[in-house]
Every structure is written in structure tokens, then in C-alpha cells.
Design an enzyme around this catalytic site. Structure first.
Site, mmCIF file in Angstrom:
data_model
loop_
_atom_site.group_PDB
_atom_site.id
_atom_site.type_symbol
_atom_site.label_atom_id
_atom_site.label_comp_id
_atom_site.label_asym_id
_atom_site.label_seq_id
_atom_site.Cartn_x
_atom_site.Cartn_y
_atom_site.Cartn_z
ATOM 1 N N TYR A 1 2.018 7.376 3.952
ATOM 2 C CA TYR A 1 0.798 6.972 3.249
ATOM 3 C C TYR A 1 -0.417 7.131 4.161
ATOM 4 O O TYR A 1 -1.430 7.719 3.781
ATOM 5 C CB TYR A 1 0.927 5.533 2.752
ATOM 6 N N LYS B 1 -3.608 9.736 3.625
ATOM 7 C CA LYS B 1 -4.964 9.233 3.436
ATOM 8 C C LYS B 1 -5.898 9.706 4.559
ATOM 9 O O LYS B 1 -7.079 9.978 4.319
ATOM 10 C CB LYS B 1 -4.970 7.714 3.314
#
Length: 144
Positions: free
Chosen positions: A49, A53
Site C-alpha cells: 500500500y 501510494k
């Protein structure tokens, strides 16, 4: 998990932006994507994640440089934990909620409206000279 995060969080914004380029060039429009404070601050057990990002932030900064000559602005919003149905289970855990609220200097979890205001700003002429930025909507989480 790795491929899913990269596919949704990084490849998705790239494909949508690429598909929109003819219209963006014609209209001198702008791009606003959503990243996360996790793109700036590592989190345990969230490597995929966080990497995806962080990739969004750098992708949009690069596109801001490439598309500026066409009058296209490209920016990213990096929110803190926002109250949504996806995060409901996390917020129901008192220990996790306390940890999150401790990190957010303003002392509260974000609401969808907090992100909406940033999107409206970056999509409007009020930000006519803003491009290549990652706007923190994090209640101060990344300020320290």
C-alpha cells in the site's frame, strides 16, 4: 496483494490520466488524484500500500512537469485516515482508533468532506498556479 495495490492505486490513475489526455489538452484541464499519508510515512505490514501510494505522488509530480507546457495542472491529495465504510472495522477497534487519533494532531479522524474541500480547491481556478504538489489533508500527522 502487491499486484492488487499497484494495479488499483498506481496503474489505475496512470491509465485514467492517459485516457483523458486528449480532452485535458483541448480543455487545458487538470488532474487531481488521491494518494495517502502512507505514501510519505511508512506503516508496518503495509509495504504494498505504501509503495503504491508513494508511486502515485511521484507519478503525478512527473506528469506535472511533462504536461505543464500544455497548461495542464497535475496534483495529488494525501489524506490521513478518513471515515469510510472500508475503514469502519479499524475504527471499531478502540486500540487502533486511539493510535490513529494520537497521530492526527487535530485529534480526529478525517471525514469525506475534508477531502472534498481539497479536491474542489485543486480543481478550481483558486489553485491556478498550483501543479506538482502533494497536498496533505492529514490533521498534522506528517507535520512532525
Amino acid at each position: 496483494t502487491w499486484q492488487q495495490h499497484l494495479g488499483v492505486n498506481l496503474t489505475g490513475p496512470m491509465l485514467v490520466t492517459h485516457a483523458a489526455l486528449p480532452h485535458l489538452r483541448e480543455s487545458r484541464g487538470n488532474v487531481v488524484t488521491i494518494s495517502s499519508i502512507a505514501g510519505l510515512r511508512a506503516q508496518p505490514y503495509q509495504a504494498a500500500y505504501c509503495a503504491s501510494k508513494a508511486g502515485v505522488i511521484m507519478l503525478m509530480k512527473s506528469l506535472a512537469l511533462e504536461l505543464a507546457a500544455d497548461g495542464i495542472r497535475v496534483n495529488t491529495i494525501c489524506p490521513t485516515f478518513i471515515r469510510t465504510h472500508l475503514g469502519a472495522q479499524t475504527l471499531e477497534d478502540p486500540e487502533k482508533r486511539a493510535w490513529i487519533e494520537d497521530k492526527i494532531k487535530l485529534g480526529r479522524v478525517g471525514e469525506i468532506e475534508d477531502v472534498m474541500g481539497a479536491v474542489v480547491y485543486l480543481a478550481s481556478e483558486a489553485s491556478a498556479l498550483v501543479t506538482g504538489t502533494a497536498l496533505m489533508v492529514d490533521g498534522g500527522w506528517t507535520a512532525d
